[in-house]
Design a protein around this motif. Structure first.
Motif, short mmCIF file in Angstrom:
data_model
loop_
_atom_site.label_atom_id
_atom_site.label_comp_id
_atom_site.label_asym_id
_atom_site.label_seq_id
_atom_site.Cartn_x
_atom_site.Cartn_y
_atom_site.Cartn_z
N ARG A 264 0.61 -1.25 -0.14
CA ARG A 264 -0.17 0.38 0.38
C ARG A 264 0.63 1.00 -0.33
NH1 ARG A 264 -4.76 1.60 3.60
NH2 ARG A 264 -5.51 3.62 2.99
N SER A 265 0.73 2.33 -1.30
CA SER A 265 1.28 2.81 -0.96
C SER A 265 2.98 2.82 -1.15
CB SER A 265 0.97 4.54 -0.05
OG SER A 265 -0.24 4.85 -0.24
N GLY A 266 3.16 1.89 -1.26
CA GLY A 266 4.56 1.94 -1.59
C GLY A 266 5.40 0.93 -0.48
N HIS A 267 4.61 0.72 0.86
CA HIS A 267 4.87 0.11 1.65
C HIS A 267 4.10 -1.82 2.22
CE1 HIS A 267 7.30 4.03 3.37
NE2 HIS A 267 6.19 4.37 2.74
N PRO A 268 4.81 -2.43 2.61
CA PRO A 268 4.18 -3.37 3.27
C PRO A 268 2.77 -3.05 3.39
CG PRO A 268 6.56 -3.58 3.56
CD PRO A 268 5.67 -2.06 3.55
N ALA A 269 1.37 -2.98 3.38
CA ALA A 269 0.24 -3.72 3.36
C ALA A 269 -0.13 -4.31 4.57
CB ALA A 269 -0.56 -4.14 2.96
N LEU A 270 -1.14 -3.95 5.91
CA LEU A 270 -1.72 -4.30 7.03
C LEU A 270 -2.85 -4.72 6.89
CD1 LEU A 270 -0.73 -1.29 9.86
CD2 LEU A 270 0.54 -3.13 8.77
N GLN A 271 -3.51 -5.04 5.77
CA GLN A 271 -4.59 -5.17 5.39
C GLN A 271 -4.56 -5.75 3.74
OE1 GLN A 271 -7.95 -2.95 6.13
NE2 GLN A 271 -8.49 -4.14 8.03
N ALA A 272 -5.10 -6.78 3.35
CA ALA A 272 -4.85 -7.17 1.65
C ALA A 272 -5.87 -6.17 1.13
CB ALA A 272 -5.89 -8.63 2.14
N GLN A 273 -4.66 -5.51 -0.02
CA GLN A 273 -5.43 -4.55 -0.80
C GLN A 273 -5.99 -4.99 -2.21
OE1 GLN A 273 -4.24 -1.14 -0.02
NE2 GLN A 273 -4.66 -2.52 1.71
N LYS A 274 -6.85 -4.21 -2.79
CA LYS A 274 -7.80 -4.67 -4.01
C LYS A 274 -6.62 -4.55 -4.96
CE LYS A 274 -12.54 -4.68 -2.60
NZ LYS A 274 -14.00 -4.35 -2.49
N LEU A 275 -6.59 -5.09 -6.16
CA LEU A 275 -6.06 -4.85 -7.10
C LEU A 275 -6.24 -3.33 -7.95
CD1 LEU A 275 -6.11 -8.78 -9.10
CD2 LEU A 275 -4.28 -7.41 -7.02
N SER A 276 -5.16 -2.52 -8.55
CA SER A 276 -5.46 -2.13 -9.13
C SER A 276 -6.34 -1.38 -10.60
CB SER A 276 -4.68 -0.88 -8.93
OG SER A 276 -3.19 -1.51 -9.70
N ALA A 277 -5.61 -2.33 -11.22
CA ALA A 277 -5.96 -3.15 -12.54
C ALA A 277 -6.31 -4.30 -13.42
CB ALA A 277 -5.45 -1.97 -13.55
N GLY A 278 -7.21 -4.10 -14.28
CA GLY A 278 -7.41 -5.78 -14.61
C GLY A 278 -7.95 -5.86 -15.78
N ASN A 279 -8.78 -6.84 -16.67
CA ASN A 279 -8.78 -6.41 -17.62
C ASN A 279 -10.46 -7.05 -17.18
OD1 ASN A 279 -8.99 -9.79 -16.58
ND2 ASN A 279 -8.18 -10.37 -19.38
N PHE A 280 -10.88 -7.67 -15.75
CA PHE A 280 -11.89 -8.14 -15.69
C PHE A 280 -12.91 -7.04 -14.34
CE2 PHE A 280 -15.60 -11.18 -14.07
CZ PHE A 280 -16.13 -11.65 -14.86
N PHE A 281 -14.23 -6.79 -14.26
CA PHE A 281 -14.63 -6.25 -13.26
C PHE A 281 -15.29 -6.87 -13.12
CE2 PHE A 281 -16.60 -2.21 -11.40
CZ PHE A 281 -15.61 -2.36 -10.10
N TRP A 282 -16.00 -7.05 -11.66
CA TRP A 282 -16.73 -7.60 -10.87
C TRP A 282 -17.05 -7.04 -9.17
CZ3 TRP A 282 -12.53 -10.46 -10.97
CH2 TRP A 282 -12.10 -11.25 -10.10
N ALA A 283 -18.62 -7.03 -9.15
CA ALA A 283 -18.71 -7.07 -6.75
C ALA A 283 -17.25 -5.99 -6.95
CB ALA A 283 -17.23 -8.46 -6.90
N ASP A 284 -17.14 -4.78 -7.42
CA ASP A 284 -16.63 -3.49 -7.39
C ASP A 284 -15.03 -3.61 -7.31
OD1 ASP A 284 -16.83 -0.46 -6.24
OD2 ASP A 284 -16.84 -1.40 -4.34
N GLN A 285 -14.47 -4.32 -8.07
CA GLN A 285 -13.33 -4.97 -7.55
C GLN A 285 -12.12 -4.61 -8.77
OE1 GLN A 285 -11.61 -7.97 -5.79
NE2 GLN A 285 -13.68 -8.63 -4.90
N HIS A 286 -11.59 -4.60 -9.14
CA HIS A 286 -10.48 -5.00 -10.69
C HIS A 286 -9.87 -6.61 -10.26
CE1 HIS A 286 -11.30 -1.78 -12.37
NE2 HIS A 286 -10.61 -0.64 -11.73
#
Length: 306
Positions: A264-286
């Motif tokens: 997250r923001s270039g640092h190790p995340a404390l919670q699993a992050q959603k993907l920022s992009a993709g070729n498929f979009f569903w359930a409010d996430q890439h």
């Protein structure tokens, strides 16, 4: 030594012979049937499965009419209680946990056994699997044949944060008070550690006909139409996959997903992050719609004999 470690697998099931039977064959083969622990949700059904040396625990339902989210939270709590029992009363070192339609598989080309990779969980007490949601592409794929390996019959999947789950825990996790949320999507620890050796294949949507058969018995006791709404959403995803014009490279985009989920923001995340992009979009996430490599074709046992 990993080879001497005591390793268990834990799941739960309600009125699901197909995936529970496959789950037991998979983890029974990898870890020994005596190390497989199954929470049977309700005493109002009898699984048509040969459990062998596996350990079953019948848990009564507080009421029959239950919302799907409440079911998930209840089973997460019961799984955690069972996991504590395995760690602190039966002396297990590691536990694989998940739903009965989720299968952790080691990298086929790693040259290392399934058991010997569990030390990945030693650093923080758990790892997130490299998850893929296997979806039947109804445009090209027929109904599953139980006498053939499932992954030899399915070539398409979705990579997203949702199915990169916390499937492996070490005793350290519970000593440190780490928990996981309903569905096992997130751990309460101070780091998101992604596995590079363990993949989790979610097969609950791998066959549209089977999905309908599994969910329809829930409609009678559904609260707030939670299970029927779930089925409608999933059927829309089947349609979207059938219309998907392109499927990305599995290994390339799994590598991207591992990095993004844990950062997250270039640092190790404390919670699993959603993907920022993709070729498929569903359930409010890439996410990434991908081709599943053939090296996984025989990674799961057959669910029925010829």
């Amino acid at each position: 030594m990993p080879g001497k470690a005591k390793i268990a697998a834990v799941t739960h099931a309600r009125k699901d012979n197909f995936f529970l039977g496959l789950w037991l064959k998979h983890y029974g083969t990898e870890l020994g049937y005596e190390n497989c622990h199954i929470l049977l949700d309700g005493s109002d059904w009898t699984p048509d499965i040969n459990f062998g040396d596996a350990v079953t625990h019948i848990v009564e339902r507080p009421n029959q009419n239950m919302h799907r989210i409440r079911v998930d939270r209840r089973m997460a709590r019961l799984q955690l209680e069972l996991i504590d029992h395995l760690f602190f009363e039966q002396g297990y070192d590691y536990v694989f946990r998940g739903d009965c339609d989720e299968y952790v598989i080691s990298e086929p080309e790693s040259g290392t056994s399934f058991k010997d990779l569990v030390t990945e969980a030693d650093a923080v007490g758990y790892v997130y699997s490299s998850g893929v949601d296997v979806i039947q592409n109804t445009k090209y794929e027929n109904d599953l044949v139980p006498t053939k390996s499932i992954l030899s019959q399915r070539s398409y999947g979705l990579i997203s944060q949702s199915y990169c789950k916390v499937n492996l825990l070490s005793r350290k996790a519970r000593v440190d008070g780490i928990t996981f949320n309903a569905g096992g999507h997130r751990a309460s620890g101070n780091a998101v550690k992604m596995s590079h050796n363990y993949y989790m294949f979610h097969l609950g949507w791998s066959d549209m006909k089977l999905l309908r058969q599994r969910i329809s018995p829930r409609f009678e006791n559904d609260r707030g139409n939670s299970f029927s709404d779930y089925l409608n959403t999933r059927q829309a995803i089947f349609a979207a996959v059938a219309d998907q014009p392109d499927f990305a490279d599995f290994d390339e985009h799994m590598k991207i997903a591992r990095l993004e989920i844990a950062t997250r923001s270039g640092h190790p995340a404390l919670q699993a992050q959603k993907l920022s992009a993709g070729n498929f979009f569903w359930a409010d996430q890439h996410g990434w719609a991908v081709h599943i490599p053939k090296r996984f074709n025989e990674s799961l046992p057959l669910n029925a004999e010829e």
